[in-house]
Every structure is written in structure tokens, then in C-alpha cells.
Design an enzyme around this catalytic site. Structure first.
Site, mmCIF file in Angstrom:
data_model
loop_
_atom_site.group_PDB
_atom_site.id
_atom_site.type_symbol
_atom_site.label_atom_id
_atom_site.label_comp_id
_atom_site.label_asym_id
_atom_site.label_seq_id
_atom_site.Cartn_x
_atom_site.Cartn_y
_atom_site.Cartn_z
ATOM 1 N N GLY A 159 -15.316 -4.788 -29.411
ATOM 2 C CA GLY A 159 -15.653 -3.900 -30.523
ATOM 3 C C GLY A 159 -15.532 -2.440 -30.149
ATOM 4 O O GLY A 159 -15.185 -2.091 -29.022
ATOM 5 N N GLU B 6 -16.003 -11.412 -19.971
ATOM 6 C CA GLU B 6 -15.529 -12.578 -20.705
ATOM 7 C C GLU B 6 -14.090 -12.380 -21.166
ATOM 8 O O GLU B 6 -13.238 -13.210 -20.946
ATOM 9 C CB GLU B 6 -16.469 -12.751 -21.904
ATOM 10 C CG GLU B 6 -16.512 -14.098 -22.516
ATOM 11 C CD GLU B 6 -17.545 -14.132 -23.626
ATOM 12 O OE1 GLU B 6 -18.713 -14.448 -23.339
ATOM 13 O OE2 GLU B 6 -17.205 -13.844 -24.778
ATOM 14 N N ASN C 224 -20.771 -15.007 -36.105
ATOM 15 C CA ASN C 224 -19.829 -15.662 -35.192
ATOM 16 C C ASN C 224 -20.499 -16.657 -34.249
ATOM 17 O O ASN C 224 -19.950 -17.705 -33.948
ATOM 18 C CB ASN C 224 -19.109 -14.617 -34.337
ATOM 19 C CG ASN C 224 -18.380 -13.583 -35.154
ATOM 20 O OD1 ASN C 224 -18.765 -12.420 -35.181
ATOM 21 N ND2 ASN C 224 -17.349 -13.996 -35.866
ATOM 22 N N GLY D 136 -21.107 -15.171 -25.327
ATOM 23 C CA GLY D 136 -21.562 -15.045 -23.948
ATOM 24 C C GLY D 136 -22.655 -14.008 -23.764
ATOM 25 O O GLY D 136 -23.075 -13.765 -22.634
#
Lengths: 519, 519
Positions: free
Chosen positions: A275, A298, A388, A392
Site C-alpha cells: 500500500g 512477505e 481481505n 501475515g
């Protein structure tokens, strides 16, 4: 020899090349399917799209439904289109797309939201397909090559691909010949089950403990299908003034921690979510005072390529190359240079508490909102509507050296540009608790919560992080709740349960969280 | 040579033996003190009691206040008496006693509640005493002996003793000569700080990776005080019918998991909290079908001695011997036999995510309450009133192979024997999230939540775990919330925020959670 054949090192598997149409009859209503892929990279494309076309052409909506297990989200042209054709009955553990979210929030699709490291592990433990003895019916894996022994060289992500290859009864490989062989980029191990599990001997971000391929029994591979379809990569959002101010506060904080001797001058391995704010933080590091940095995260976004180019980033470990189309082109153009500094691991390791805690990762993630006592909501808007999934964020924030959450202090509602405060009295859903977060940040400022008791945290968060429009509202809530609860001898973490969600109710009724008073 | 001198192997330290009275002037108002001790065992007694007497005799209440850091709770004759004399300004990270809880909930004492493994680590990182550069002013350690090199052999617990010995500017040792030397019982390592931290190479419960003593610079030791005071040990609660039914459900579940091949026939290392249900579970195992068992837990209670005596328990790892007076006598009577099967580790390791996840621990803990979607409240009654703290429950439940929470389905209020339901629509404080729990159990039954979506979890929990008095109330809440939220397209985890805490409010107003309706 065709490009396809040249990528299949294992002779017996060359005979299993099939067309997409030939494999479609394998799929039956109600099956448990595992796909490779992670934050849309490295997922199968040709077969999911052909299955969707088949359902659409034959009016099979609602008649060919699957339980779908993928490491994280995949391209909207696959899972989201499947959702729009009512092809998904259950989805684990993370997703993205308007149709799938609509299906989940209207009750048509069941979703089981789980920490990504734990999801991978529990899949191997057989917890999700107990009726199948822990197996999956079919696994579909995007690969970039196959070794002479039949082992699988994955594409741009690992995710749960190695767990799927272990647990699926049958495997279909989508071999993508439009991308280079990714041999050497991955570090794969298949952990033993308890009580025989051994330590993951990763003590530095760049340590490798496995093989560059996923071990695979060639007898399981029922088909190899050629694909030339690109990943539906993630375009980079623009950074904005708010994100840049947040990034500025974080970089200032790092500098003060280095000065205090609590962080080394090259910091510690960085984890950064996706983001605008994450991109602004990386942008700040590209231009900032720190060097010899490492990343243990991640997903790698395009900004990480800039970070490498700056000379300040030495190495990055992740489970997925979450690049844009342009980002992939940059990667392919300087393949050897970039990939010598990147390793992709299974999400069970990329997100593993063992390694995150040992390395002392600095974790940074964006929630929907946090509350005055530093609980954060990452998943459910208004306490009920799934976005969503937790992804993680919990894996990292619970084990990091420094656990940081960052968000704009406000978001616009339909009628008020500052109608939604991201700092509230109590979050209506908790994904991260007060026991986990060290630092919260908005464009207003940064609150260092280490060692503070709840009422101290609340004062600090309201003063430093809340938007000026909401500061008096939140302070009045805290003052009133404290006064009532302390007098009653229940004031460790004061709340008024009859009023605690009034800001959320006011938003639903009046389009803004600006409550007039707390009477 | 006196018993005291014979326990002090280090010659230069023999000269530092002092009386309690001689050390009292070292303590100044506002100091940061670290004590050894864990769930009241192995804590200093002589000095804290003498300081309390000093405050009481000289009317110093409120004038000699300390920040008190201890691994977990200590005997009420120390911390709780200190609280009653207004000697505690801040307490980390767990406590027990009526006076200290009253002080915390009335605002006089600040408490910072933290996962025990993380607390130990963050203390070494310097996060709690930033003004002192991460140091403590004074550490007070109960020891059972000192080696010739000046290293410390602890008593019946480890907790954060090793971290205190590292970080304290000055150390006072309370050498307890009324207990045997505990040499050989402990396994101590001081982990390096990131980025130099190495793996904890414990792959079996009985593995040892450290030394039997805590390394200590003798120059730091300003005094050694003899103590002969016993631990104010934890008497065992009686088991009861409700606890035994809960234990029965859990043992049945273990048997079915073994039959399904998801657990080995000797299960996996067990973690069990404290209290009646934990004791009933151990009691069930003593008489149950499983053998060759191991325990990887935080504290060992008296029932563990029965467990050893049954021949079914091979080895136990913990950070504290939380035994009753009678339990300690049993331990001392067969010291060699028991201690050959026990290791005590620092709480940073006993509760470490790395080891818990690797070993595949089965974690079982009691919350205050859980909700229909499987979030649990372990710390704050009514969302505001602190009981003890999160302790190690989060360390274990977030990383366990199987994460189990057990509680009676109801508790009595003042006016209604079933006035408090331990299953509610939403817990008013979340310590453990829906992403973490696999199984919840009450005497009514066991709900296996693995792989279930939120609305499925709610149906299962209400049907299997809620008390019959509350089943229709909770089901009506779920039905109404589902109907409203699914229609609005926000129904992944349905809630009515305007009514969600009505059961708690009804309890406050009418003495029972039995709401008449949800209109």
C-alpha cells in the site's frame, strides 16, 4: 525441442503435456483445490480461466463449486471471476476482489481467515480437509521449469505451493514459458511434522536452508499444461502527502532509536506491508541516512527495486515478487543482479514466528483502524464486513522487535471528508491486541507505547495520533470512562460499554463519526 | 563452615554477606526493581518483607514507591502487602492479590500487561527503562547456591531472573538455606540481541542447551542475605464435577485425533494452565489411556507429581515449580527421581514461540469468557477490570499445534446461580483472536473449530458449548445479526453493534445476563 519441452527436464513428464481442454473433465463439483500463487503472482491462470469459460458457456453457475485453498490472494481474473460465476463454496485464508468479497459478505461463500504461516502448517497437519484425511483433490501449480528428477521449479511466488505439492492427490502443472526459468530464486524445505520438526537454521536474512525446487513425486503429475499468461501484477499506488508524513515520523523514530543505542545503525531486517504508506516508507529509506539494510518480508513491491538500485538494500527475503508489469520487466532486464540479492521462501518460513523473532524484524503494517488502547482491526469493517483477511500482519506484529502500525488519522465518508476516524474508543473487531503493538503512527504523529499502561497509552494516542477533529471527542470519552470506572474500582482500561461503539453507529446513521457528546 | 557459607562457592562473595537491615538503605523512592520469582515460587522474601515493615513502622506509605518488574506473580506477603502500603507505582507484567488488583483498578498502580516471553525479551532490549538506558536499579534474586566463579544457582523458578542479573546495576542475593541446592535443575542461556541471535536448539522437551547457573559478574553483587523463608506455595484447588466433565471432553477429543492419525499415540507435548480444569485434565491423563507423555509448559503444579508417579509422564519442562507446601515436601523426599525428569528454563524459552511451534505443543488455558466467533477474554472483566494479566496464554495459544480454551459454561452472579454466561456475543476485551483458537470446551461439550467460517463457528459454539439457559438467547442474537448483516452485504461475521454488549449491561443492571429479548 520446443521451449516447453526444454523446460521439462524429466523425460517421463514430457509425455504428460496436455491441452487445457483435456484437463477440464478432471474437475468435479465439491472438490478441494489447492493453487499456487501469492498476492497475485505465480498463480495458475490458463486452467482457472478455461474452467470459468466452461461454466459460463454451459450455464453451470452454482453447479461446479470448489473449496479453494491458496496461500494468499490471486489475480482477479481467476478467483474473483470464479466468485462471480458462483464457483467458490469456501475460500482459505485471504482473498481480494469485489465479487469474492460480495460473495463472502452476503453469505454465499464461506471464508476461513487465518495467519498465513499457521495456515500453511495446519494444511499439512490435515486440519482443513479432515474428510479427505488431510489431502487435497487436485493441486494446480504454476511452474517455470521441472528438473530431470521431476521436481518443481516455481515461478514468482512460493506461498503454499510446496504444501500443496505434498498433500494433493493429483497435480496439474501450468508451465509458464513466457517467463524465464526461476531456478535458484527459491529456498524450499518441507518441515517434518511434530514431534520430529527441527529448527529452521536461518540466522541471517540471506541464509538458505533448502533446495531451489519443490520435491515432487512425478506419478502425482497428471498433466502439464503450457501457459503464456502474465501475472496480473499489482500496479503501484501513488504516494501522497499523508503517507509521506507518516513515513517521515517513522524514519525520525528510527534515527532516535539508533541514537539511543536500541537499534544498530543499519537497523534490523524490515517487514513492510503493501500500500501507499509502505511505499512511502521504502521511498523514505531510499533517500534516507541508513545503509546496509536488509528486508525480511512477505512480498516485494516495485519500490524494492528502487531500494536495491539505491545501493542501500543488501538483501531481501520474501515469499512473492508482487511486482507490476513494469516491475517484472525491470527484474527480467537485470535478472542476475537482482536475483543474487533475493530469496523466495515458503510462506510458512517467510512469516514464521521462529525466524521473525530471532532476526528481530521491524514490522510495519496498515490496519483499518486502531483504538485508544492500541488494539487494531485489520479485517472486518464495522466488525462484520470482511475485506481481505489478516494475511501475515499477525505473524509479524506478534513477534517483531518493533511492532508498528500506521494509518491515516481519518478517511472520508460519503458526506464528510474527515467523517471516519481511524482512532476509535474500541475497535469493533480485534486482530492485533494491546499486548502486541509497540508503536502506532498517523500523519499527525507517532505514539511510542512501550512500557505504558492502558490509560497512558490512551492519552498518548489521542494526543499524538488522532485527527484534531476527533481529539476532543476521544478525550471526552476517555475522561468520562475513566471517571466512572476508576470510581467503581474497575478502571485499569476504562470503557463505557453502553456507548463504546457510538462513533460507529453515528457514522451509519449520520455519515460521520463526529458524535455531538457522550451523554 | 555454616550452611550459608557452604552454599557460597565464590570466596570473594562470602565477604558480602549482610543482614537484611544493612541493605534497606540501598532502596530509594522511584527505583526500578527486578525480582526473581514466578507464580509464587523462587521470589525474594526477607528483603521485601523487611522493607514493608520499615514503611509501616515509619509511616512511609506513598513515600517509598517502586517500579516492580518480576517474571509473573509472587507471594501475596510481598507484592500484595507492598500494594497495601502504597509501595508500588508500576508493575510489569502480571500480578496477583486483592490489594494490588485494587490499586491497579482504582488507578493508584500502573500495570503494563505483556506476553511473558516477549516481556523478558523486551526487558533486555531496554524498552521498559529507557531513561536508565535499559538498566534496572537493583535486582533481588532468590538463589539456592553460588558457584566458585560467582554464578547464580537459582531456586524453584527461573522466570526473568537471568535477564535481571544481566540488566541490574546492583544485585542482592537472597540465599535460601531452608531449601536444598537446586543445582542441575535449570537450563540457562542468555540469548544474543538481534541481529546476532541464534536458534534455540531444543527439538525435544528434554533437550538442554545452556548452563545450570546464571552467569553473573560478582562485582555487581552488593550483598548476600540469608533467608530461610518458604515459598508461599499455591494450594491445589479441589477438582469438581464441571471440571471433570470438561476434562472428559478433552480426553475424548485426544482419542479421536489419535484414531484419525492427526496425533501420535503419545500425543504431543502438553501445556496446561493453572486452576481446577487444568488439574482435572492432568487427573484424567493420570487415569487415561495415553503413556510416554511429555509436558512443555509454564508451571508445574502438584498434580504433575501424581502424573510422574503414574509412570505415564516421561519428562516436563517449565519455568517454575508452582507446588504447594506438601508438593515441595514430596519433591524434596524424592529429589533425584523427580528432578531427573524436570528442567526449568527462563520464561523467554519456556514460553517461546519458536520452541512451542517446533515441538507442536497442545495448549490448554482457561479464559474469563469466549464469544460465539471464538475470541477470548483472559484479562479484563467487563472490558475494564484487570484480574492478573495475559501471562503465557498468548505465547502458547498462538503457536500451539492445537489451541484449546476451556471454561465452565456459566458462573454464578450474586443473585442467579447461572447469571453469568461464559459464552457471549462479543467479548468486551480480546486477548486471543478467532485466528488463534482451534477448540473451545465447556462442561456442555467441545467445539472443534478448525476450518470453520465465522457463522459456522457460532452455530457450533452455541450448540455445543453454551449453557442451555443461554442457548436460545445466543441463537436469537446470531439469527438476528445474520439476517440484518447478510441483507446489507456485511455478514461475514454478523454483529449488532448497538446491542452487542446487552448481556453485560443486563448483568450490571439486573444481576443476570439473561436478557429478555433482542428488540
Amino acid at each position: 525441442m520446443s521451449t516447453l519441452e526444454s523446460r521439462i527436464g524429466c523425460p517421463i513428464l514430457r509425455n504428460r503435456v496436455k491441452t487445457v481442454e483435456e484437463v477440464l473433465p478432471l474437475f468435479k463439483d465439491g472438490m478441494n483445490l489447492g493453487w499456487s500463487g501469492f498476492t497475485p503472482v505465480g498463480y495458475p491462470k490458463a486452467i482457472p480461466k478455461a474452467l470459468a469459460n466452461h461454466v459460463e458457456a454451459n450455464n453451470l453457475q452454482g453447479k461446479l463449486r470448489f473449496n479453494l485453498l491458496v496461500g494468499a490472494s490471486v489475480g482477479t481474473e481467476t478467483e474473483d471471476r470464479w466468485a462471480s460465476l458462483d464457483m467458490i463454496s469456501r475460500r482459505w485464508p485471504y482473498q481480494s476482489g469485489k465479487n469474492i468479497q460480495k460473495g463472502i459478505n452476503s453469505g454465499r461463500i464461506l471464508m476461513n481467515d487465518k495467519h498465513l504461516s499457521m495456515f500453511a502448517q495446519d494444511l499439512l497437519y490435515g486440519f482443513y480437509t479432515k474428510d479427505l484425511g488431510g489431502k487435497l483433490d487436485i493441486g494446480i501449480i504454476e511452474a517455470s521449469a521441472i528438473t530431470p528428477e521431476g521436481n518443481i521449479i516455481l515461478a514468482g511466488s512460493v506461498g503454499i505451493a510446496s504444501e500443496i505439492i505434498q498433500t494433493a492427490e493429483r497435480l496439474i502443472i501450468e508451465l509458464n514459458t513466457a517467463i524465464p526459468s526461476h531456478e535458484g530464486l527459491h529456498d524450499i524445505i518441507i518441515p517434518d511434522l511434530p514431534p520430529n520438526r527441527q529448527p529452521f537454521l536461518i540466522s541471517k536474512v540471506c541464509d538458505r536452508i533448502g533446495q531451489p525446487w519443490v520435491p515432487c513425486d512425478p506419478n502425482k503429475v497428471v498433466a502439464i499444461v503450457e501457459s503464456r499468461e502474465p501475472d496480473n501484477g499489482r500496479p503501484l499506488g501513488n504516494t501522497d502527502h499523508v503517507s509521506e508524513r507518516i513515513a517521515g515520523h517513522i524514519l525520525d523514530f528510527f534515527e532516535s532509536e539508533v541514537r539511543a543505542g536500541r537499534l544498530p545503525s543499519n537497523l534490523l531486517p524490515l517487514q513492510s506491508g503493501v500500500g501507499n504508506i509502505a511505499n512511502a516508507v521504502v521511498g523514505g529509506l531510499v533517500n534516507g541516512p541508513f545503509s546496509d539494510l536488509t528486508v525480511y518480508t512477505e512480498v516485494l513491491q516495485d519500490t524494492m527495486l528502487d531500494f536495491f538500485d539505491s545501493g542501500k538494500l543488501n538483501f531481501a527475503s520474501a515469499t512473492s515478487l508482487s511486482l507490476s508489469e513494469g516491475g517484472f520487466q525491470r527484474l527480467y532486464d537485470k535478472w542476475d543482479e537482482y536475483t543474487s540479492k533475493i530469496v523466495l521462501r515458503p510462506q510458512q518460513l517467510a512469516n514464521n514466528p521462529e525466524i521473525i523473532r530471532r532476526l528481530g524484524v521491524i514490522a510495519m503494517n496498515t490496519p483499518v483502524e486502531f483504538d485508544i488502547y492500541a488494539h487494531a482491526n485489520s479485517t472486518l469493517v464495522g466488525g462484520s464486513r470482511m475485506i481481505n483477511g489478516i494475511g501475515g500482519s499477525g505473524d509479524f506484529l506478534r513477534n517483531a522487535f518493533l511492532s508498528i502500525m500506521h494509518t491515516p488519522s481519518v478517511r472520508p465518508s460519503k458526506t464528510d471528508p474527515t467523517g471516519i476516524s481511524c482512532v476509535v474508543p474500541m475497535v469493533p473487531h480485534v486482530d492485533h491486541t494491546e499486548h502486541d503493538l509497540d508503536v502506532v503512527v498517523t500523519e499527525q504523529g507517532l505514539a511510542d507505547l512501550r512500557g505504558l499502561a492502558p490509560r497512558e497509552r490512551a492519552e498518548t494516542i489521542i494526543y499524538r495520533c488522532a485527527h484534531p477533529d476527533y481529539r476532543p471527542i476521544l478525550q471526552e470519552y476517555l475522561d468520562r470512562a475513566s471517571s466512572i470506572c476508576l470510581a467503581k474500582g474497575c478502571g485499569h482500561e476504562p470503557h463505557m460499554l453502553d456507548k463504546v461503539f457510538r462513533m460507529q453507529q453515528h457514522l451509519a446513521e449520520h455519515g460521520t463519526m463526529k458524535v455531538k457528546n457522550w451523554d
